[in-house]
Design an enzyme around this catalytic site. Structure first.
Site, PDB file in Angstrom:
ATOM      1  CG  HIS A  18     -65.962  19.942 -53.859  1.00 20.63           C
ATOM      2  ND1 HIS A  18     -66.436  20.233 -52.597  1.00 20.63           N
ATOM      3  CD2 HIS A  18     -66.951  19.235 -54.451  1.00 20.63           C
ATOM      4  CE1 HIS A  18     -67.638  19.728 -52.451  1.00 20.63           C
ATOM      5  NE2 HIS A  18     -67.980  19.113 -53.561  1.00 20.63           N
ATOM      6  CG  ASN A  60     -65.879  24.176 -53.017  1.00 18.23           C
ATOM      7  OD1 ASN A  60     -66.161  23.238 -53.767  1.00 18.23           O
ATOM      8  ND2 ASN A  60     -65.446  23.987 -51.785  1.00 18.23           N
ATOM      9  CD  GLU A  82     -63.846  20.552 -50.036  1.00 16.41           C
ATOM     10  OE1 GLU A  82     -64.215  21.437 -50.823  1.00 16.41           O
ATOM     11  OE2 GLU A  82     -64.643  19.926 -49.311  1.00 16.41           O
ATOM     12  CG  ASP A 101     -66.257  11.175 -52.613  1.00 14.35           C
ATOM     13  OD1 ASP A 101     -67.177  10.397 -52.877  1.00 14.35           O
ATOM     14  OD2 ASP A 101     -66.307  12.389 -52.876  1.00 14.35           O
TER      15      ASP A 101
HETATM   16  P1  PGA Z   1     -74.375  17.640 -55.360  1.00 13.05           P
HETATM   17  O1  PGA Z   1     -72.856  17.588 -54.924  1.00 13.05           O
HETATM   18  O2  PGA Z   1     -74.500  16.728 -56.546  1.00 13.05           O
HETATM   19  O3  PGA Z   1     -75.147  17.153 -54.177  1.00 13.05           O
HETATM   20  O4  PGA Z   1     -74.675  19.065 -55.726  1.00 13.05           O
HETATM   21  C1  PGA Z   1     -71.884  17.600 -55.900  1.00 13.05           C
HETATM   22  C2  PGA Z   1     -70.528  17.548 -55.261  1.00 13.05           C
HETATM   23  O5  PGA Z   1     -70.362  18.131 -54.173  1.00 13.05           O
HETATM   24  O6  PGA Z   1     -69.632  16.930 -55.852  1.00 13.05           O
END
Ligand code: PGA
Length: 247
Positions: A138, A136, A143, A67
């Protein structure tokens, strides 16, 4: 789904790098699907160590990232291109021409999505896709929503996700409102998937992902259907699974 439990983040990072490294050893021109966020940073450090010790050669490896924020240039210090350069690419012998991140600055969002889907196809698909997971559930910027979106698409970020990422920007107003992300089909088409989770904040997401119903409101739950998906999680991230008696 194979679940590997580790004592802590350090062990998680070593195990993840071992698995990614083994893919590169077996297939020197492997296509690696890479991820940003705080979770994979330790894994990238271990991969750099492997390169420095002469165990890993990235000279033929190709990469596609999950992304990118829309609106940020590659040299913006919060762009995912910048993250990849500083956390991995600048420190190993990968050819930057073989590394791919959606472009945050192309005006025509739809054209950029099509280009990225075609690029993944032209590379022959992804050999290993590395994933973090949001609180959440994702994956990438897929999302929770009412349907799984297949291909690369432009998403409007949830307020919670923008808030979670605001710590990296001067203020929340500077966090972009949109991002490109590979879709669920791009991810599920990878030959191998490696999902990493650490910390208590991920415990609910990990439980729902591994043991809950498969539904787009829990985007990562689709990974239950993948034939070669490995989850590496530390004790905190697996704490709810243990509490519920499923592990
Ligand atoms: P993080 O984010 O590794 O900073 O916890 C993970 C994500 O949102 O995919």
């Amino acid at each position: 789904m194979i679940i590997i439990k580790t004592k802590n983040y350090e062990e998680l990072s070593k195990k993840a790098a071992d698995i990614i490294g083994s893919v590169v050893v077996l297939k020197p021109d492997a296509v690696l699907g890479l991820a940003t966020g705080s979770t994979p940073v330790g894994t990238y450090k271990e991969l750099i160590k492997g390169y420095e010790e002469g165990k890993l050669d990235f000279s033929k490896v190709k990469s596609v990232n999950l992304d990118e924020y829309k609106g940020l240039t590659g040299d913006h210090d919060q762009s995912y291109r910048y993250f990849m350069n500083t956390n991995l690419f600048n420190h190993v012998n990968i050819d930057k021409a073989n590394t791919n991140v959606p472009s945050g600055i192309v005006e025509d969002g739809e054209a950029e999505c099509e280009r990225y889907n075609q690029l993944i196809k032209d590379l022959g698909g992804i050999d290993l896709q590395l994933l973090g997971i949001g609180g959440n559930a994702h994956i990438g910027f897929n999302e929770p929503c009412d349907e799984f979106v297949k291909g690369t698409h432009l998403v409007t970020l949830e307020e919670g996700t923008r808030e979670a990422n605001a710590r990296f920007f001067a203020s929340i107003d500077e966090v972009p409102t949109q991002a490109y992300t590979m879709g669920i089909q791009n991810i599920m088409s990878a030959k191998k998937i490696l999902l990493l989770a650490n910390g208590k904040a991920k415990a609910q997401a990990v439980y729902d992902t591994c043991f809950g119903p498969i539904k787009p409101q829990v985007p990562a739950s689709i990974l239950q259907l993948h034939e070669d998906c490995i989850v590496i999680a530390d004790e905190d991230a697996l704490s709810l699974c243990v509490e519920k008696g499923v592990l």
